[in-house]
Design an enzyme around this catalytic site. Structure first.
Site, PDB file in Angstrom:
ATOM      1  N   ALA A  74     -30.992  -3.046  19.011  1.00  0.00           N
ATOM      2  CA  ALA A  74     -30.618  -4.443  17.979  1.00  0.00           C
ATOM      3  C   ALA A  74     -32.154  -4.951  18.034  1.00  0.00           C
ATOM      4  O   ALA A  74     -32.878  -4.886  18.720  1.00  0.00           O
ATOM      5  CB  ALA A  74     -29.876  -5.118  18.535  1.00  0.00           C
ATOM      6  N   GLY A 119     -28.442  -0.877  21.073  1.00  0.00           N
ATOM      7  CA  GLY A 119     -27.638  -0.627  19.974  1.00  0.00           C
ATOM      8  C   GLY A 119     -28.128   0.779  19.694  1.00  0.00           C
ATOM      9  O   GLY A 119     -27.352   1.469  18.838  1.00  0.00           O
ATOM     10  N   GLU A 122     -25.984   3.053  21.682  1.00  0.00           N
ATOM     11  CA  GLU A 122     -24.613   2.956  21.171  1.00  0.00           C
ATOM     12  C   GLU A 122     -24.719   3.569  19.909  1.00  0.00           C
ATOM     13  O   GLU A 122     -23.662   4.158  19.507  1.00  0.00           O
ATOM     14  CB  GLU A 122     -24.559   1.606  20.951  1.00  0.00           C
ATOM     15  CG  GLU A 122     -24.383   0.697  22.462  1.00  0.00           C
ATOM     16  CD  GLU A 122     -24.364  -0.450  22.245  1.00  0.00           C
ATOM     17  OE1 GLU A 122     -25.189  -1.191  21.818  1.00  0.00           O
ATOM     18  OE2 GLU A 122     -23.562  -1.286  22.945  1.00  0.00           O
ATOM     19  N   GLU A 142     -29.488  -4.395  27.879  1.00  0.00           N
ATOM     20  CA  GLU A 142     -28.989  -5.611  27.389  1.00  0.00           C
ATOM     21  C   GLU A 142     -29.051  -6.551  28.765  1.00  0.00           C
ATOM     22  O   GLU A 142     -29.410  -7.690  28.596  1.00  0.00           O
ATOM     23  CB  GLU A 142     -27.463  -5.658  26.907  1.00  0.00           C
ATOM     24  CG  GLU A 142     -27.251  -5.097  25.611  1.00  0.00           C
ATOM     25  CD  GLU A 142     -27.320  -3.558  25.654  1.00  0.00           C
ATOM     26  OE1 GLU A 142     -27.337  -2.834  26.535  1.00  0.00           O
ATOM     27  OE2 GLU A 142     -27.142  -2.735  24.508  1.00  0.00           O
TER      28      GLU A 142
HETATM   29  N1  DAK Z   1     -36.322  -5.379  18.012  1.00  0.00           N
HETATM   30  C1  DAK Z   1     -37.483  -5.778  17.253  1.00  0.00           C
HETATM   31  N2  DAK Z   1     -38.770  -5.220  17.365  1.00  0.00           N
HETATM   32  C2  DAK Z   1     -38.830  -4.313  18.199  1.00  0.00           C
HETATM   33  C3  DAK Z   1     -37.718  -3.663  19.050  1.00  0.00           C
HETATM   34  C4  DAK Z   1     -36.692  -4.492  18.964  1.00  0.00           C
HETATM   35  N3  DAK Z   1     -35.542  -3.925  19.790  1.00  0.00           N
HETATM   36  N4  DAK Z   1     -38.455  -2.467  19.953  1.00  0.00           N
HETATM   37  C5  DAK Z   1     -39.629  -2.702  19.394  1.00  0.00           C
HETATM   38  N5  DAK Z   1     -40.126  -3.583  18.568  1.00  0.00           N
HETATM   39  C6  DAK Z   1     -41.173  -3.711  17.832  1.00  0.00           C
HETATM   40  C7  DAK Z   1     -42.120  -4.550  18.919  1.00  0.00           C
HETATM   41  O1  DAK Z   1     -42.037  -5.889  18.781  1.00  0.00           O
HETATM   42  C8  DAK Z   1     -43.515  -4.037  18.321  1.00  0.00           C
HETATM   43  O2  DAK Z   1     -43.827  -4.808  17.088  1.00  0.00           O
HETATM   44  P1  DAK Z   1     -45.148  -5.719  16.883  1.00  0.00           P
HETATM   45  O3  DAK Z   1     -45.445  -6.668  18.100  1.00  0.00           O
HETATM   46  O4  DAK Z   1     -46.089  -4.507  16.856  1.00  0.00           O
HETATM   47  O5  DAK Z   1     -45.036  -6.478  15.545  1.00  0.00           O
HETATM   48  C9  DAK Z   1     -43.212  -2.760  17.717  1.00  0.00           C
HETATM   49  O6  DAK Z   1     -41.791  -2.525  17.471  1.00  0.00           O
HETATM   50  C10 DAK Z   1     -43.852  -1.812  18.624  1.00  0.00           C
HETATM   51  O7  DAK Z   1     -43.318  -1.991  20.029  1.00  0.00           O
HETATM   52  P2  DAK Z   1     -44.116  -2.205  21.346  1.00  0.00           P
HETATM   53  O8  DAK Z   1     -45.464  -2.538  21.065  1.00  0.00           O
HETATM   54  O9  DAK Z   1     -43.252  -2.704  22.367  1.00  0.00           O
HETATM   55  O10 DAK Z   1     -44.217  -0.413  21.822  1.00  0.00           O
HETATM   56  P3  DAK Z   1     -44.280   0.077  23.377  1.00  0.00           P
HETATM   57  O11 DAK Z   1     -44.420   1.708  23.131  1.00  0.00           O
HETATM   58  O12 DAK Z   1     -45.117  -0.772  24.134  1.00  0.00           O
HETATM   59  O13 DAK Z   1     -42.954  -0.089  23.850  1.00  0.00           O
HETATM   60  C11 DAK Z   1     -40.510  -0.018  23.915  1.00  0.00           C
HETATM   61  C12 DAK Z   1     -41.713   0.543  23.411  1.00  0.00           C
HETATM   62  C13 DAK Z   1     -39.222   0.514  23.171  1.00  0.00           C
HETATM   63  C14 DAK Z   1     -40.396   0.089  25.283  1.00  0.00           C
HETATM   64  C15 DAK Z   1     -40.325  -1.692  23.885  1.00  0.00           C
HETATM   65  O14 DAK Z   1     -40.790  -1.856  22.358  1.00  0.00           O
HETATM   66  C16 DAK Z   1     -39.342  -2.208  24.044  1.00  0.00           C
HETATM   67  O15 DAK Z   1     -38.775  -2.461  25.258  1.00  0.00           O
HETATM   68  N6  DAK Z   1     -38.298  -2.766  22.992  1.00  0.00           N
HETATM   69  C17 DAK Z   1     -37.178  -3.538  23.197  1.00  0.00           C
HETATM   70  C18 DAK Z   1     -36.168  -2.517  23.788  1.00  0.00           C
HETATM   71  C19 DAK Z   1     -34.869  -3.157  23.691  1.00  0.00           C
HETATM   72  O16 DAK Z   1     -34.521  -3.813  24.682  1.00  0.00           O
HETATM   73  N7  DAK Z   1     -34.014  -3.223  22.729  1.00  0.00           N
HETATM   74  C20 DAK Z   1     -32.979  -3.998  22.576  1.00  0.00           C
HETATM   75  C21 DAK Z   1     -31.886  -3.581  23.303  1.00  0.00           C
HETATM   76  S1  DAK Z   1     -30.691  -4.709  23.531  1.00  0.00           S
HETATM   77  C22 DAK Z   1     -25.100  -8.398  19.925  1.00  0.00           C
HETATM   78  C23 DAK Z   1     -24.393  -7.067  20.299  1.00  0.00           C
HETATM   79  C24 DAK Z   1     -25.319  -6.198  20.579  1.00  0.00           C
HETATM   80  C25 DAK Z   1     -26.698  -6.302  20.890  1.00  0.00           C
HETATM   81  C26 DAK Z   1     -27.148  -7.201  20.446  1.00  0.00           C
HETATM   82  C27 DAK Z   1     -26.581  -8.444  20.150  1.00  0.00           C
HETATM   83  N8  DAK Z   1     -24.618  -9.571  19.393  1.00  0.00           N
HETATM   84  C28 DAK Z   1     -23.186  -9.691  19.706  1.00  0.00           C
HETATM   85  C29 DAK Z   1     -25.201 -10.457  18.934  1.00  0.00           C
HETATM   86  C30 DAK Z   1     -27.390  -5.379  21.103  1.00  0.00           C
HETATM   87  C31 DAK Z   1     -28.544  -5.486  22.004  1.00  0.00           C
HETATM   88  C32 DAK Z   1     -29.603  -4.481  22.412  1.00  0.00           C
HETATM   89  O17 DAK Z   1     -29.619  -3.451  21.525  1.00  0.00           O
END
Ligand code: DAK
Length: 269
Positions: A74, A119, A122, A142
């Site tokens: 997400a 997400g 998922e 998460e």
């Molecule tokens: N969202 C937004 N931007 C993201 C992103 C994300 N999930 N993942 C990466 N980016 C963006 C980074 O911010 C960066 O943007 P800039 O800073 O260049 O503007 C760009 O993509 C490149 O990322 P990195 O520089 O971080 O790249 P790396 O190779 O160093 O790292 C990484 C890659 C995938 C390990 C890292 O980006 C990372 O940890 N990303 C986050 C992964 C994550 O935690 N995803 C979310 C999982 S939780 C809900 C229900 C469900 C959910 C949410 C709400 N509600 C009930 C409301 C679900 C939640 C999830 O999916």
């Protein structure tokens, strides 16, 4: 198909629709617009596919743009400020998308070409099965964000890998590589790189083009509906599906062609 989309690319090739999430600058994270556009394309596929249509889409491959990421979850930036009411609406819309994908009458294959986190994992698990490139990684991180899975992860991960492994992955949020995902049954096959992944996904989908679309749809529905039923109930569902096939033209054609030593011509009816 409608489009063009802002965040999706679509390509229909001989009945195989490839849908590519195209936000590489954010590692294809699921912003609200990606979710809206996925809902739009999936509902169109639903309307244009199945008995009573000419089945223009026989199979769907879902992938991400580039070689680094399938979908990195997400969009954390978009959800950071959400109120509980906004979160409720967001998760309902996203959960419904995963159910729509799961319920499509055609096979849907996730071709995971890099990160499939939160997400992203998922969405992949709402597909019938998952192929991955060797650089793919999977996780439900998460808890590391103070969240819990909200797009079906607590439900579907245990269906892929069992409750104990799902508990470990969700409660730690740890990321696993493609080899481990293969070993625990989250992915069916791992390919050396994205090109091989795409080729492998197409090859499998082409196998589907050769069989009866209605038999694929009915078997897919039976698999979904029998999950977690007691065996007696599940067998009742399977029997109804089996008997139903005897009212289809495809069943008559398939058995006729076998006996005539011919290739069947299926119509999906
Ligand atoms: N969202 C937004 N931007 C993201 C992103 C994300 N999930 N993942 C990466 N980016 C963006 C980074 O911010 C960066 O943007 P800039 O800073 O260049 O503007 C760009 O993509 C490149 O990322 P990195 O520089 O971080 O790249 P790396 O190779 O160093 O790292 C990484 C890659 C995938 C390990 C890292 O980006 C990372 O940890 N990303 C986050 C992964 C994550 O935690 N995803 C979310 C999982 S939780 C809900 C229900 C469900 C959910 C949410 C709400 N509600 C009930 C409301 C679900 C939640 C999830 O999916």
């Amino acid at each position: 198909m409608h489009g063009p989309y802002e965040t999706l690319l679509t390509e229909l090739d001989e009945g195989i629709l490839t849908v590519t999430v195209n936000r590489p600058e954010a590692l294809n994270a699921l912003s609200p617009i990606v979710i809206d556009e996925l809902r739009d394309i999936v509902s169109q596929i639903q309307r244009n596919t199945g008995a009573g249509t000419d089945w223009p889409v026989r199979g769907v491959i879902l992938t991400g743009m580039g070689e680094k990421s399938f979908v990195a979850g997400a969009d954390i930036k978009a959800m950071a400020e959400m109120t509980p009411a906004e979160a409720d609406s967001y998760t309902r819309i996203a959960q419904e998308l995963t159910s729509w994908i799961e319920e499509l009458p055609v096979p849907v294959l996730a071709a995971v070409n890099g990160f499939a986190l939160g997400g992203g994992c998922e969405i992949a698990m709402s597909c019938d099965f998952i192929y991955a490139s060797a650089n793919a990684s999977f996780g439900q991180p998460e808890v590391q964000l103070g969240l819990v899975p909200g797009f079906g992860g607590s439900v579907r991960l245990q269906q892929f890998v069992g409750a104990a492994m799902a508990s470990e992955l969700i409660m730690t949020g740890r990321r696993i590589d493609a080899a481990e995902a293969l070993r625990i049954g989250l992915v069916n096959r791992v390919f050396d790189d994205k090109d091989a992944l795409v080729a492998g996904a197409h090859e499998t989908m082409k196998l589907v083009l050769g069989v009866s679309p209605i038999a694929v749809a009915v078997s897919k529905q039976a698999i979904r509906e029998t999950a977690h039923q007691a065996n007696r109930t599940a067998l009742d569902i399977e029997r109804a599906a089996f008997v139903g096939m005897f009212s289809t033209a495809d069943m008559r054609e398939g058995t006729r062609a076998f006996m005539a030593k011919e290739k069947p011509t299926f119509t999906g009816k």
